[in-house]
Design a protein around this motif. Structure first.
Motif, short mmCIF file in Angstrom:
data_model
loop_
_atom_site.label_atom_id
_atom_site.label_comp_id
_atom_site.label_asym_id
_atom_site.label_seq_id
_atom_site.Cartn_x
_atom_site.Cartn_y
_atom_site.Cartn_z
N SER A 4 -3.30 1.84 -11.96
CA SER A 4 -4.27 2.68 -11.26
C SER A 4 -3.97 4.17 -11.44
O SER A 4 -2.82 4.59 -11.36
CB SER A 4 -4.28 2.34 -9.76
OG SER A 4 -5.19 3.16 -9.07
N ALA A 5 -5.02 4.96 -11.67
CA ALA A 5 -4.86 6.42 -11.73
C ALA A 5 -4.51 6.95 -10.34
O ALA A 5 -4.74 6.28 -9.32
CB ALA A 5 -6.14 7.06 -12.25
N ILE A 6 -3.97 8.16 -10.31
CA ILE A 6 -3.58 8.78 -9.04
C ILE A 6 -4.82 9.34 -8.37
O ILE A 6 -5.57 10.13 -8.95
CB ILE A 6 -2.55 9.90 -9.27
CG1 ILE A 6 -1.34 9.36 -10.05
CG2 ILE A 6 -2.10 10.50 -7.95
CD1 ILE A 6 -0.38 10.46 -10.51
N ASP A 20 -1.09 3.64 -4.74
CA ASP A 20 -1.86 2.84 -3.77
C ASP A 20 -1.52 1.35 -3.78
O ASP A 20 -1.73 0.66 -2.79
CB ASP A 20 -3.37 2.99 -3.99
CG ASP A 20 -3.92 4.21 -3.28
OD1 ASP A 20 -3.22 4.75 -2.39
OD2 ASP A 20 -5.03 4.65 -3.61
N PHE A 21 -1.04 0.83 -4.90
CA PHE A 21 -0.90 -0.62 -5.05
C PHE A 21 0.36 -0.89 -5.85
O PHE A 21 0.36 -0.77 -7.07
CB PHE A 21 -2.15 -1.14 -5.79
CG PHE A 21 -2.33 -2.62 -5.77
CD1 PHE A 21 -2.99 -3.25 -4.73
CD2 PHE A 21 -1.86 -3.40 -6.80
CE1 PHE A 21 -3.18 -4.63 -4.73
CE2 PHE A 21 -2.04 -4.78 -6.82
CZ PHE A 21 -2.70 -5.39 -5.77
N LYS A 24 0.54 10.84 0.25
CA LYS A 24 1.31 10.01 -0.70
C LYS A 24 0.94 10.33 -2.14
O LYS A 24 1.81 10.56 -2.98
CB LYS A 24 1.04 8.51 -0.45
CG LYS A 24 1.54 7.97 0.85
CD LYS A 24 1.43 6.45 0.88
CE LYS A 24 0.02 5.94 0.66
NZ LYS A 24 -0.91 6.32 1.74
N SER A 25 -0.36 10.31 -2.43
CA SER A 25 -0.79 10.48 -3.82
C SER A 25 -0.57 11.90 -4.32
O SER A 25 -0.19 12.10 -5.48
CB SER A 25 -2.28 10.10 -3.95
OG SER A 25 -2.47 8.74 -3.63
N THR A 26 -0.78 12.88 -3.45
CA THR A 26 -0.53 14.27 -3.85
C THR A 26 0.96 14.47 -4.15
O THR A 26 1.33 15.12 -5.14
CB THR A 26 -0.98 15.24 -2.74
OG1 THR A 26 -2.36 15.01 -2.45
CG2 THR A 26 -0.79 16.68 -3.18
N HIS A 45 0.87 -1.18 0.00
CA HIS A 45 0.00 0.00 0.00
C HIS A 45 0.90 1.23 0.00
O HIS A 45 1.34 1.71 1.04
CB HIS A 45 -0.91 -0.01 1.22
CG HIS A 45 -1.80 1.19 1.31
ND1 HIS A 45 -2.66 1.55 0.28
CD2 HIS A 45 -1.97 2.12 2.28
CE1 HIS A 45 -3.31 2.64 0.62
NE2 HIS A 45 -2.92 3.01 1.83
N ALA A 46 1.24 1.69 -1.20
CA ALA A 46 2.24 2.73 -1.35
C ALA A 46 2.05 3.41 -2.70
O ALA A 46 1.21 3.00 -3.51
CB ALA A 46 3.65 2.14 -1.26
#
Length: 371
Positions: free
Chosen positions: A245-247, A230-231, A212-214, A191-192
């Motif tokens: 996966s999209a951000i 995320d994955f 993380k995503s930002t 989960h990163a």
């Protein structure tokens, strides 16, 4: 059972439960002796001598460790015993086709809720005129259970409160099918978020809401490539691989990113009421599925308003405790040892920031060994 020294502690891996436990060396030594069927009287005498404690205390201590071993050695129930696929003529809320790495995936969602579990993350890959389908995935409910089927075969079922487990298993199968590599050829999925400087990769970890995503989106706009959000899959060669996966951009991050990504202004907004968050999705720049990247470092990142930039190395034990809970690690002994070897070779940092430019420059310094 595997035992790996990390700093002044030992990490013990239990095969039956595929679980990791951080313990003192004395405890891991007793666990090893118990596994090797060393007589408890012999362990007791050794403990009395080593720790200078009474026999009754040593006996109680060994008994507690025996209970610990018994609990940890219980076989993990990773799948539920579903006797057969529910027989029902099923209609679907939606059928969607996605093209990923030159393969076509058909997803059938029984309800809008099922669609929300998957579609927003990969909606940018949807195609309207599909060619030959490589794999067919189905998600539906039956008797308050969530079911996931692939190519007509039941993969697993979960309670309706375990939708995150369904997502994890479905995405794991998507990784397997994208790369045509069986589950045994993957060390784990974390989960990163993951980025690349073109030569190596780096993982960003932290609790939900830490940024993380930002951070990934900011780095993706400043010369770094988005590998996954995320994955993050790591294969058995210890290489980071791309995931499509999209951000995910939470509502409070949109104003920060709009000047860089004006397309966010028209992006669909998804309200995840159960998670109490509103999210838009930002497609990454073109991803290269042939990438096989060594990992440079693990970064535990956190955005804190008005904070000075702080970056420091953290202990491996602290990093391990934060890494494991939200990760899927291969249950195979060979892969578990490779995972531990992979982790031990990585520097681990904590990075706290409020200034985006300073964060981007600092990440570059870590890649370039300039910190």
């Amino acid at each position: 059972m595997l035992i790996q020294n990390i700093e002044d502690k030992n990490v013990v891996w239990f095969e039956n439960s595929n679980s990791y436990l951080i313990v003192e060396p004395t405890v891991s030594n007793i666990l090893s002796q118990l596994e090797n069927q060393t007589p408890t009287t012999e362990i007791q005498d050794e403990l009395v001598k080593e720790l200078d404690i009474p026999k009754d205390i040593a006996e109680a201590f060994i008994s507690d460790i025996q209970d610990l071993a018994e609990n940890q050695n219980k076989v993990s129930v990773s799948t539920k015993d579903v006797q057969q696929l529910p027989v029902k003529e099923r209609s679907y809320f939606s059928e969607k086709y996605y093209e990923i790495y030159n393969r076509i995936f058909l997803f059938q969602f029984e309800t809008e809720y099922h669609e929300l579990l998957v579609h927003p993350k990969i909606s940018y890959l949807e195609i309207k005129t599909p060619k030959e389908v490589s794999h067919q995935y189905q998600i539906f409910d039956h008797n308050e259970q969530l079911f996931f089927c692939k190519d007509g075969q039941l993969i697993n079922s979960w309670t309706t409160k375990e939708s995150h487990l369904l997502q994890g298993k479905l995405f794991m199968y998507l990784v397997i099918d994208i790369y045509n590599k069986p589950e045994k050829d993957w060390l784990g999925v974390f989960h990163a978020s993951a980025i690349s400087n073109g030569e190596k990769g780096m993982l960003f970890l932290g609790d939900s809401g830490n940024g993380k995503s930002t951070s990934l989106a900011l780095l993706n706009a400043n010369g770094f490539s988005c590998i996954a959000d995320d994955f993050v899959p790591i294969d058995s060669n210890k290489k980071i691989r791309t995931f499509p996966s999209a951000i995910s951009i939470k509502k409070n991050s949109v104003p920060t990113l709009l000047p860089i990504y004006p397309e966010l202004n028209n992006a669909a907004e998804f309200n995840y009421t159960r998670l109490r968050k509103i999210v838009r999705y930002l497609p990454p720049k073109e991803q290269d599925y042939t990438l096989e990247l060594d990992c440079k470092a693990l970064i535990f990142i956190k955005y804190e308003k008005d904070s000075d930039l702080k970056v420091r190395k953290i202990s491996k034990i602290q990093a391990f405790q934060e890494l494991i809970p939200d990760s899927w690690i291969s249950p195979l002994a060979k892969n578990a040892q490779q995972f531990l070897d992979w982790f031990l070779a990585l520097p681990c940092y904590q990075l706290i920031y409020s200034d985006n430019d300073k964060m981007v420059k600092t990440v570059g310094k870590i890649f370039n060994d300039e910190l």
